[in-house]
Scaffold this active site. Structure first.
Site, PDB file in Angstrom:
ATOM      1  N   LYS A  77       2.256   1.576   3.233  1.00 12.54           N
ATOM      2  CA  LYS A  77       3.589   1.985   2.784  1.00 12.54           C
ATOM      3  C   LYS A  77       4.375   2.579   3.954  1.00 12.54           C
ATOM      4  O   LYS A  77       3.819   3.256   4.813  1.00 12.54           O
ATOM      5  CB  LYS A  77       3.471   2.995   1.646  1.00 12.54           C
ATOM      6  CG  LYS A  77       2.930   2.345   0.372  1.00 12.54           C
ATOM      7  CD  LYS A  77       2.947   3.277  -0.796  1.00 12.54           C
ATOM      8  CE  LYS A  77       4.313   3.658  -1.265  1.00 12.54           C
ATOM      9  NZ  LYS A  77       4.977   2.717  -2.158  1.00 12.54           N
ATOM     10  N   SER A  78       5.674   2.353   3.931  1.00 11.68           N
ATOM     11  CA  SER A  78       6.523   2.815   5.027  1.00 11.68           C
ATOM     12  C   SER A  78       6.574   4.336   5.113  1.00 11.68           C
ATOM     13  O   SER A  78       6.771   4.890   6.194  1.00 11.68           O
ATOM     14  CB  SER A  78       7.929   2.237   4.897  1.00 11.68           C
ATOM     15  OG  SER A  78       8.551   2.694   3.716  1.00 11.68           O
ATOM     16  N   THR A  79       6.377   5.028   4.000  1.00  8.08           N
ATOM     17  CA  THR A  79       6.367   6.496   4.023  1.00  8.08           C
ATOM     18  C   THR A  79       5.330   7.005   5.015  1.00  8.08           C
ATOM     19  O   THR A  79       5.594   7.926   5.794  1.00  8.08           O
ATOM     20  CB  THR A  79       6.073   7.051   2.613  1.00  8.08           C
ATOM     21  OG1 THR A  79       7.075   6.570   1.720  1.00  8.08           O
ATOM     22  CG2 THR A  79       6.051   8.574   2.604  1.00  8.08           C
TER      23      THR A  79
ATOM     24  N   TYR B 113     -15.499 -15.816  -2.523  1.00  4.96           N
ATOM     25  CA  TYR B 113     -16.241 -14.672  -1.978  1.00  4.96           C
ATOM     26  C   TYR B 113     -17.512 -14.428  -2.796  1.00  4.96           C
ATOM     27  O   TYR B 113     -18.581 -14.175  -2.242  1.00  4.96           O
ATOM     28  CB  TYR B 113     -15.339 -13.431  -1.994  1.00  4.96           C
ATOM     29  CG  TYR B 113     -15.871 -12.288  -1.176  1.00  4.96           C
ATOM     30  CD1 TYR B 113     -15.680 -12.245   0.200  1.00  4.96           C
ATOM     31  CD2 TYR B 113     -16.555 -11.244  -1.771  1.00  4.96           C
ATOM     32  CE1 TYR B 113     -16.162 -11.193   0.962  1.00  4.96           C
ATOM     33  CE2 TYR B 113     -17.038 -10.181  -1.018  1.00  4.96           C
ATOM     34  CZ  TYR B 113     -16.842 -10.167   0.349  1.00  4.96           C
ATOM     35  OH  TYR B 113     -17.319  -9.122   1.102  1.00  4.96           O
TER      36      TYR B 113
ATOM     37  N   GLU C 251      -8.586   2.298   5.288  1.00  5.35           N
ATOM     38  CA  GLU C 251      -8.729   2.956   6.590  1.00  5.35           C
ATOM     39  C   GLU C 251      -7.371   3.513   6.992  1.00  5.35           C
ATOM     40  O   GLU C 251      -6.373   2.794   6.993  1.00  5.35           O
ATOM     41  CB  GLU C 251      -9.226   1.972   7.647  1.00  5.35           C
ATOM     42  CG  GLU C 251      -9.573   2.640   8.970  1.00  5.35           C
ATOM     43  CD  GLU C 251      -8.472   2.497  10.010  1.00  5.35           C
ATOM     44  OE1 GLU C 251      -8.332   3.407  10.853  1.00  5.35           O
ATOM     45  OE2 GLU C 251      -7.746   1.497   9.980  1.00  5.35           O
TER      46      GLU C 251
ATOM     47  N   ALA D 277       3.763   4.970   7.422  1.00  7.13           N
ATOM     48  CA  ALA D 277       3.997   4.329   8.723  1.00  7.13           C
ATOM     49  C   ALA D 277       5.033   5.093   9.544  1.00  7.13           C
ATOM     50  O   ALA D 277       4.886   5.232  10.761  1.00  7.13           O
ATOM     51  CB  ALA D 277       4.445   2.886   8.526  1.00  7.13           C
TER      52      ALA D 277
ATOM     53  N   GLN E  58       0.665  -1.389  -0.336  1.00 10.40           N
ATOM     54  CA  GLN E  58       1.095  -2.370  -1.332  1.00 10.40           C
ATOM     55  C   GLN E  58       0.275  -3.640  -1.202  1.00 10.40           C
ATOM     56  O   GLN E  58       0.102  -4.170  -0.102  1.00 10.40           O
ATOM     57  CB  GLN E  58       2.576  -2.706  -1.184  1.00 10.40           C
ATOM     58  CG  GLN E  58       3.054  -3.650  -2.278  1.00 10.40           C
ATOM     59  CD  GLN E  58       4.531  -3.936  -2.198  1.00 10.40           C
ATOM     60  OE1 GLN E  58       4.983  -4.583  -1.261  1.00 10.40           O
ATOM     61  NE2 GLN E  58       5.279  -3.450  -3.168  1.00 10.40           N
TER      62      GLN E  58
ATOM     63  N   GLN F  40     -18.281  -3.294  -4.451  1.00 14.35           N
ATOM     64  CA  GLN F  40     -18.417  -1.962  -3.839  1.00 14.35           C
ATOM     65  C   GLN F  40     -17.800  -0.895  -4.741  1.00 14.35           C
ATOM     66  O   GLN F  40     -16.776  -1.116  -5.364  1.00 14.35           O
ATOM     67  CB  GLN F  40     -17.838  -1.925  -2.432  1.00 14.35           C
ATOM     68  CG  GLN F  40     -16.360  -2.148  -2.313  1.00 14.35           C
ATOM     69  CD  GLN F  40     -15.914  -2.299  -0.863  1.00 14.35           C
ATOM     70  OE1 GLN F  40     -16.695  -2.425   0.059  1.00 14.35           O
ATOM     71  NE2 GLN F  40     -14.611  -2.295  -0.663  1.00 14.35           N
TER      72      GLN F  40
END
Length: 189
Positions: free
Chosen positions: A112-114, A171, A138, A116, A157, A181
């Site tokens: 999310k840009s918040t 997969y 991560e 970044a 997102q 997991q």
């Protein structure tokens, strides 16, 4: 291959349990009215939340980071509403949501840009066809200062892409090592 809309995401979550727990709309405020980093369904994606379980990277053992032989002692476990990531370090977490990806779908996940805009990068690999599980997130703190991550709020997102044809091997078919997991999962080879 086309990107899927909010209508498709809602239908797949409600009818096929693709996302659990699922939030059909975008949530931008806590129940007490406090502003939060948004999560839930958006126009062409789903904003995922970070759970309150973290593994914070530390250099106390002065080890070499080796993805083929990762030292679990390189992390400190932490549980809480806010995780503080040391300068120029990173932390792992997991999503609140459990995903079940259909055989014809591949996802791409973007931070999310918040976060970044604060120098915090969220990295997640694609969710492959028929993968399921909680997503390991991560967070890289690229700044020279400590950085906060908020549990139970939006962090990234997920965009859903549906193929025109079914893949030969999913997969699940190949027994992917991260299938099913449950918690924060460290590197496997």
């Amino acid at each position: 291959m086309s990107i899927k809309s909010d209508k498709w995401i809602r239908r797949m979550a409600e009818e096929h349990k693709m996302i659990e727990p699922f939030v059909p709309d975008q949530v931008r405020a806590a129940e007490d009215g406090r502003r939060i980093v948004s999560y839930g369904t958006s126009s062409y994606g789903y904003d995922i939340r970070c759970a309150d379980e973290f593994k914070i990277f530390t250099n106390i053992n002065s080890t070499i980071v080796d993805p083929k032989n990762f030292d679990e002692g390189s992390f400190v476990d932490f549980k809480g509403d806010v995780c503080i990531i040391p300068p120029n370090s990173f932390a792992l977490a997991r999503t609140v949501e459990y995903f079940r990806i259909p055989r014809t779908v591949l996802t791409v996940c973007l931070g999310k840009s918040t976060y970044a805009r604060c120098g915090i990068i969220v990295n997640v690999t694609p969710f492959e066809p028929e993968w399921e599980g909680y997503v390991t997130l991560e967070f890289s703190n690229t700044t020279p200062l400590p950085a906060k991550i908020y549990a139970n709020e939006g962090v990234a997102q997920v965009l859903f892409f549906e193929s025109d044809e079914v893949c030969d091997v999913s997969y699940a078919d190949r027994g992917g090592k991260y299938q099913g997991q449950r918690g924060v999962t460290l590197p496997k080879t």
